[in-house]
Design a protein around this motif. Structure first.
Motif, PDB file in Angstrom:
ATOM      1  N   ALA A  90      66.367  53.267  40.775  1.00 20.39           N
ATOM      2  CA  ALA A  90      65.330  52.264  41.062  1.00 20.39           C
ATOM      3  C   ALA A  90      65.888  51.156  41.951  1.00 20.39           C
ATOM      4  CB  ALA A  90      64.797  51.679  39.758  1.00 20.39           C
ATOM      5  N   GLU A  91      67.094  50.703  41.637  1.00 21.77           N
ATOM      6  CA  GLU A  91      67.721  49.640  42.446  1.00 21.77           C
ATOM      7  C   GLU A  91      67.993  50.150  43.866  1.00 21.77           C
ATOM      8  OE1 GLU A  91      69.966  47.384  38.714  1.00 21.77           O
ATOM      9  OE2 GLU A  91      70.958  49.012  39.782  1.00 21.77           O
ATOM     10  N   MET A  92      68.438  51.390  43.938  1.00 23.26           N
ATOM     11  CA  MET A  92      68.718  51.967  45.260  1.00 23.26           C
ATOM     12  C   MET A  92      67.446  52.100  46.087  1.00 23.26           C
ATOM     13  SD  MET A  92      71.117  52.791  47.214  1.00 23.26           S
ATOM     14  CE  MET A  92      72.677  53.379  46.572  1.00 23.26           C
ATOM     15  N   ARG A  93      66.340  52.465  45.425  1.00 24.74           N
ATOM     16  CA  ARG A  93      65.059  52.577  46.140  1.00 24.74           C
ATOM     17  C   ARG A  93      64.641  51.215  46.705  1.00 24.74           C
ATOM     18  NH1 ARG A  93      63.506  56.246  42.278  1.00 24.74           N
ATOM     19  NH2 ARG A  93      62.548  54.661  40.961  1.00 24.74           N
ATOM     20  N   VAL A  94      64.793  50.188  45.896  1.00 27.38           N
ATOM     21  CA  VAL A  94      64.435  48.830  46.349  1.00 27.38           C
ATOM     22  C   VAL A  94      65.330  48.420  47.521  1.00 27.38           C
ATOM     23  CG1 VAL A  94      64.402  46.386  45.701  1.00 27.38           C
ATOM     24  CG2 VAL A  94      63.509  48.099  44.125  1.00 27.38           C
TER      25      VAL A  94
END
Lengths: 209, 70
Positions: free
Chosen positions: B14-18
């Motif tokens: 999720a952090e990587m997507r953001v």
């Protein structure tokens, strides 16, 4: 903190000769001392002459009240702010402070990070608008070049923004920045931006000089 | 150019997507996003420490909302 120093060349207006100078990526105590002991007295002499001649205050150099010690102290230790100085002939010839937290307003770069030039000032003896012939030319351009180079280095692709004092409006138009008009939220000063393409053109133009 | 040091960063999907999304939208590298985040966080923290508040204002309605930093 290690200060990065690059060698640059300015023009001695009187002789037409190149003068070796240092572009430093910091404003240090030596620069603040020069501002206090050399710039301020030189500017005071100009202001006294303007007052004696009855020149209205709105025609005085618009940065006359800037306090570089205060400006530097206020942002000390903050990663968002960076300073630059140009030193030549044993004296500080120009100072700039930039902010890395602002974003673009121009349609093609709206919301994208840029380097915002908070303050840029050239030593009084290098400013043609103050009456006497300037000693060195190229100080302002060197500081703008440094800000664009920082923008490239930070991955902002040369994007630059600034509010111009009216006496400098023509200069920023001349170097190819887009005039986005008066900013009612910022003392009605005109807001200028440089896009990546304009930054490239600026570098090419500077390289030809 | 100021010397830089390298570190390894572990992020969730999720952090990587953001991070990917911000990098694309802001037209800067993922490293630049993280460096920008650090600058902004330090700037905000320094002002909050001095007793200031962080407010968002809706341009149309002029409604203000305070962002609480704990």
């Amino acid at each position: 903190m290690t200060v990065d120093v690059s060698k640059i060349y300015l023009l001695d207006v009187a002789t037409g000769a190149s003068v070796e100078a240092e572009l430093r990526d910091a404003i240090e105590q030596a620069q603040l001392d020069d501002w206090q002991t050399k710039w301020r007295p030189a500017l005071l002499t100009v202001l006294q002459e303007l007052a004696r001649r009855g020149v209205p205050i709105d025609q005085w150099p618009q940065s006359w009240h800037w306090d570089w010690t205060q400006k530097t102290t206020r942002v000390q230790g903050l990663l968002a702010f960076r300073g630059f100085s140009v030193v030549a002939l044993g004296e500080t010839q120009g100072l700039a402070q930039v902010d890395l937290t602002k974003t673009g307003r121009e349609a093609n770069q709206r919301g994208k990070p840029l380097v915002y030039v908070d303050y840029l000032e050239v030593a009084p003896w290098n400013r043609p608008e103050l009456g006497a012939a300037p000693r060195l030319r190229g100080v302002g351009s060197a500081l703008i070049t440094a800000a664009i180079a920082l923008s490239e280095d930070e991955g902002f692709k040369g994007r630059l923004g600034l509010h111009s004092l009216p006496q400098a409006d023509d200069y920023y138009r001349k170097i190819g920045m887009t005039d986005l008009g008066q900013d009612v939220a910022y003392q009605n000063l005109r807001y200028f931006e440089m896009t990546s393409e304009q930054a490239r053109a600026f570098f090419e133009q500077e390289g030809e000089r | 150019m100021t010397a830089k040091r390298t570190m390894t960063l572990n992020l969730t999907d999720a952090e990587m997507r953001v991070l990917d999304e911000l990098s694309a939208r802001k037209d800067i590298t993922k490293t630049a996003v993280l460096r920008q985040a650090l600058r902004l966080y330090q700037t905000i923290d320094a002002r909050v420490e001095k007793g200031e508040k962080l407010l968002f204002e809706n341009d149309a309605t002029k409604e203000k909302a305070e962002l609480m930093l704990l």
